[in-house]
Design an enzyme around this catalytic site. Structure first.
Site, PDB file in Angstrom:
ATOM      1  N   ASP A 164       0.844  -1.197   0.000  1.00 23.55           N
ATOM      2  CA  ASP A 164       0.000   0.000   0.000  1.00 23.55           C
ATOM      3  C   ASP A 164       0.881   1.249   0.000  1.00 23.55           C
ATOM      4  OD1 ASP A 164      -3.053   0.777   0.745  1.00 23.55           O
ATOM      5  OD2 ASP A 164      -1.636   2.197   1.609  1.00 23.55           O
ATOM      6  N   ASP A 179      -3.792   2.575  -5.671  1.00 26.89           N
ATOM      7  CA  ASP A 179      -2.600   2.872  -4.874  1.00 26.89           C
ATOM      8  C   ASP A 179      -2.187   1.678  -4.022  1.00 26.89           C
ATOM      9  OD1 ASP A 179      -4.691   2.876  -3.161  1.00 26.89           O
ATOM     10  OD2 ASP A 179      -4.184   4.723  -2.116  1.00 26.89           O
ATOM     11  N   GLU A 180      -2.599   0.499  -4.420  1.00 24.83           N
ATOM     12  CA  GLU A 180      -2.211  -0.695  -3.668  1.00 24.83           C
ATOM     13  C   GLU A 180      -2.124  -1.887  -4.622  1.00 24.83           C
ATOM     14  OE1 GLU A 180      -5.231  -1.819  -0.820  1.00 24.83           O
ATOM     15  OE2 GLU A 180      -6.784  -0.960  -2.067  1.00 24.83           O
TER      16      GLU A 180
END
Lengths: 88, 407
Positions: free
Chosen positions: B15, B104-105
């Site tokens: 993450d 975003d992960e």
């Protein structure tokens, strides 16, 4: 912060050691700026063309964003951000 | 002959901390250590310095400025964020090709790589260093035997950390969590469970599989599995999204129907091209609007077959827009969502079909090829022409006020 958006062609000298491009110095309006640090680098695609971006600090501590366009093989200065206290 | 024991499953959840704000701080060293927020209208992302001062994602910018007067607020740039995320994902792919990516992960399947790379904790530490060297970004990594536990390990290790939940101890780690924090439990499910006096994950274990299925349908099976720390979802290397949405706020709320149509056309074109690129065609299209007074409306239509042609999707979107726009109030936001995907080119032709349809499809494919080579901004077509002169353009297309990045 004093940010000026530009899209000016610049002459750049680039170090290709280590298998990647790193701007060393560039000339803008007749003045040569030596790159002290490449703060960040990233790559975008516009269609089939690769566009390399470099966020560079010069010796005065001002921030310059350089772009190398793989479509026309030109270096451009996207914006300059003059650090506080160094505006000129 | 002895059977070969299956490799122990290892999943890493990666993450990127305070993603948009961290990219801005990486690009501009002058922003490091300062409270930074990215967003327009609302905070999309804020740095940990801003969080320490009371800012939170999804907060109104005006409120964020009130709690943190020296907050640096930036509009952000989607294309740059996507480029940084791709660099992070490229580093992850060094360790395993089984990678599922989000905005975003990422979830990385490290099962069977121990002899190659060592213990997953070692991989996590090395990967964090590689990402920092390549991008300047801090990532938090959680390692566990399944994706749910790996996410939980990440949550506990944030920010800029590395966490592990040892295999076999997932149930123990989950036991005291509030029921809302169990993956798959949304607001409605949580409210139903709280009404049944189920407030923690451990309390949910009192229900049998049958009982949960009767209460929640097929989702009951997943709840039964997850409250015990089990998660059998596989890591899909190629993600076929459940939906593709494109939405944006107008730079200024507008009552002009031509401007609404122009923006809607542009959003439909972007979403449809994204779907064609993945080789899928939507059966459902939904149009969402938000008025200047914050009231929202949404309408959807489902086709009998997948539709991949811009013109047909746009005609339907216009009908939906007309249906939902019932008030004489300026629009603040418009969006389109494509969903219920089927494989593209799976359309059964019939004698009543529009004879122009194949030509319309050829036109879309031709435009896709041109845009694929020269960028989306290379061609502005149809109603989108109405945006020319009103919105700025860059290499990626029109510069929208709050472009959506989500799929």
């Amino acid at each position: 912060m004093n940010l000026e958006r530009l899209d000016d062609p610049v002459a750049a000298r680039v170090d290709f050691s280590g298998g990647r491009a790193t701007p060393v110095l560039f000339r803008r309006r007749g003045r040569v700026h030596r790159v002290r640090e490449v703060a960040a680098r990233w790559e975008e695609r516009r269609g089939g063309a690769r566009i390399l971006y470099f966020s560079c600090l010069d010796e005065a501590g001002d921030l310059y964003q350089l772009r190398f366009d793989g479509a026309d093989f030109l270096w451009r200065l996207e914006f300059v951000q003059i650090s506080a206290g160094a505006a000129r | 002959m002895s059977a070969i024991a299956p490799a122990r499953p290892w999943i890493a959840h990666v993450d990127i901390d305070a993603f948009f704000a961290s990219v801005e701080q990486a690009r501009d060293p002058g922003l490091r250590g300062r409270p930074v927020a990215v967003g327009n209208g609302v905070v999309a992302s804020c740095s940990y310095e801003a969080r320490a001062r009371g800012c939170t994602p999804a907060m109104r910018i005006s409120d964020a400025r009130r709690v943190c007067p020296d907050l640096v607020i930036l509009d952000g740039n989607c294309a740059t964020y996507a480029a940084f995320a791709e660099q992070v994902f490229a580093e992850c792919r060094r360790y395993s090709p089984q990678l599922e990516t989000f905005l975003d992960e990422a979830i990385l399947d490290l099962t069977g790589t121990e002899r190659l790379w060592g213990h997953p904790l070692h991989v996590g530490e090395e990967l964090r260093g590689r990402v920092r060297d390549a991008t300047g970004l801090a990532v938090t990594i959680g390692v566990a035997a399944n994706r749910m536990a790996a996410r939980l390990a990440t949550k506990r290790a944030k920010p800029d950390g590395l966490g592990i939940i040892e295999p076999g101890r997932e149930a123990e780690h989950l036991a005291n969590l509030p029921i809302e924090e169990l993956p798959g439990v949304g607001h409605a499910t949580a409210a139903r469970l709280r009404a049944l006096n189920v407030t923690t994950v451990a309390a949910l274990r009192c229900f049998s599989e049958d009982h949960l299925r009767r209460l929640f349908g097929v989702r009951g099976d997943a709840l039964h599995e997850r409250c015990r720390g089990r998660d059998s979802r596989v890591i899909a290397a190629r993600e076929i999204p459940a939906s593709i949405s494109r939405e944006t706020a107008f730079h200024a709320a507008t009552p002009d129907p031509e401007e609404h149509r122009a923006m809607l056309h542009y959003l439909v074109e972007r979403a449809a091209r994204a779907a064609r690129t993945l080789g899928i065609a939507p059966r459902t299209i939904a149009v969402k609007i938000r008025y200047a007074d914050d009231c929202s409306e949404e309408a959807r239509r489902t086709f009998r077959q997948g539709v991949a042609v811009d013109a047909r999707l746009f005609d339907t979107a216009c009908e939906l827009l007309q249906r939902v726009r019932t008030r004489r109030v300026a629009l603040h936001l418009v969006g389109v969502t494509l969903s219920s995907f089927v494989a593209d080119h799976a359309e059964q032709l019939d004698f009543t079909a529009d004879v122009r349809a194949p030509r319309a499809r050829d036109l879309c494919d031709g435009l896709d090829r041109v845009r694929g080579r020269y960028g989306h901004a290379a061609v502005v077509a149809g109603a989108s022409i109405g945006l020319l002169g009103k919105l700025k353009q860059d290499a990626h297309g029109f510069v929208l006020r709050t472009p959506s990045l989500t799929k």
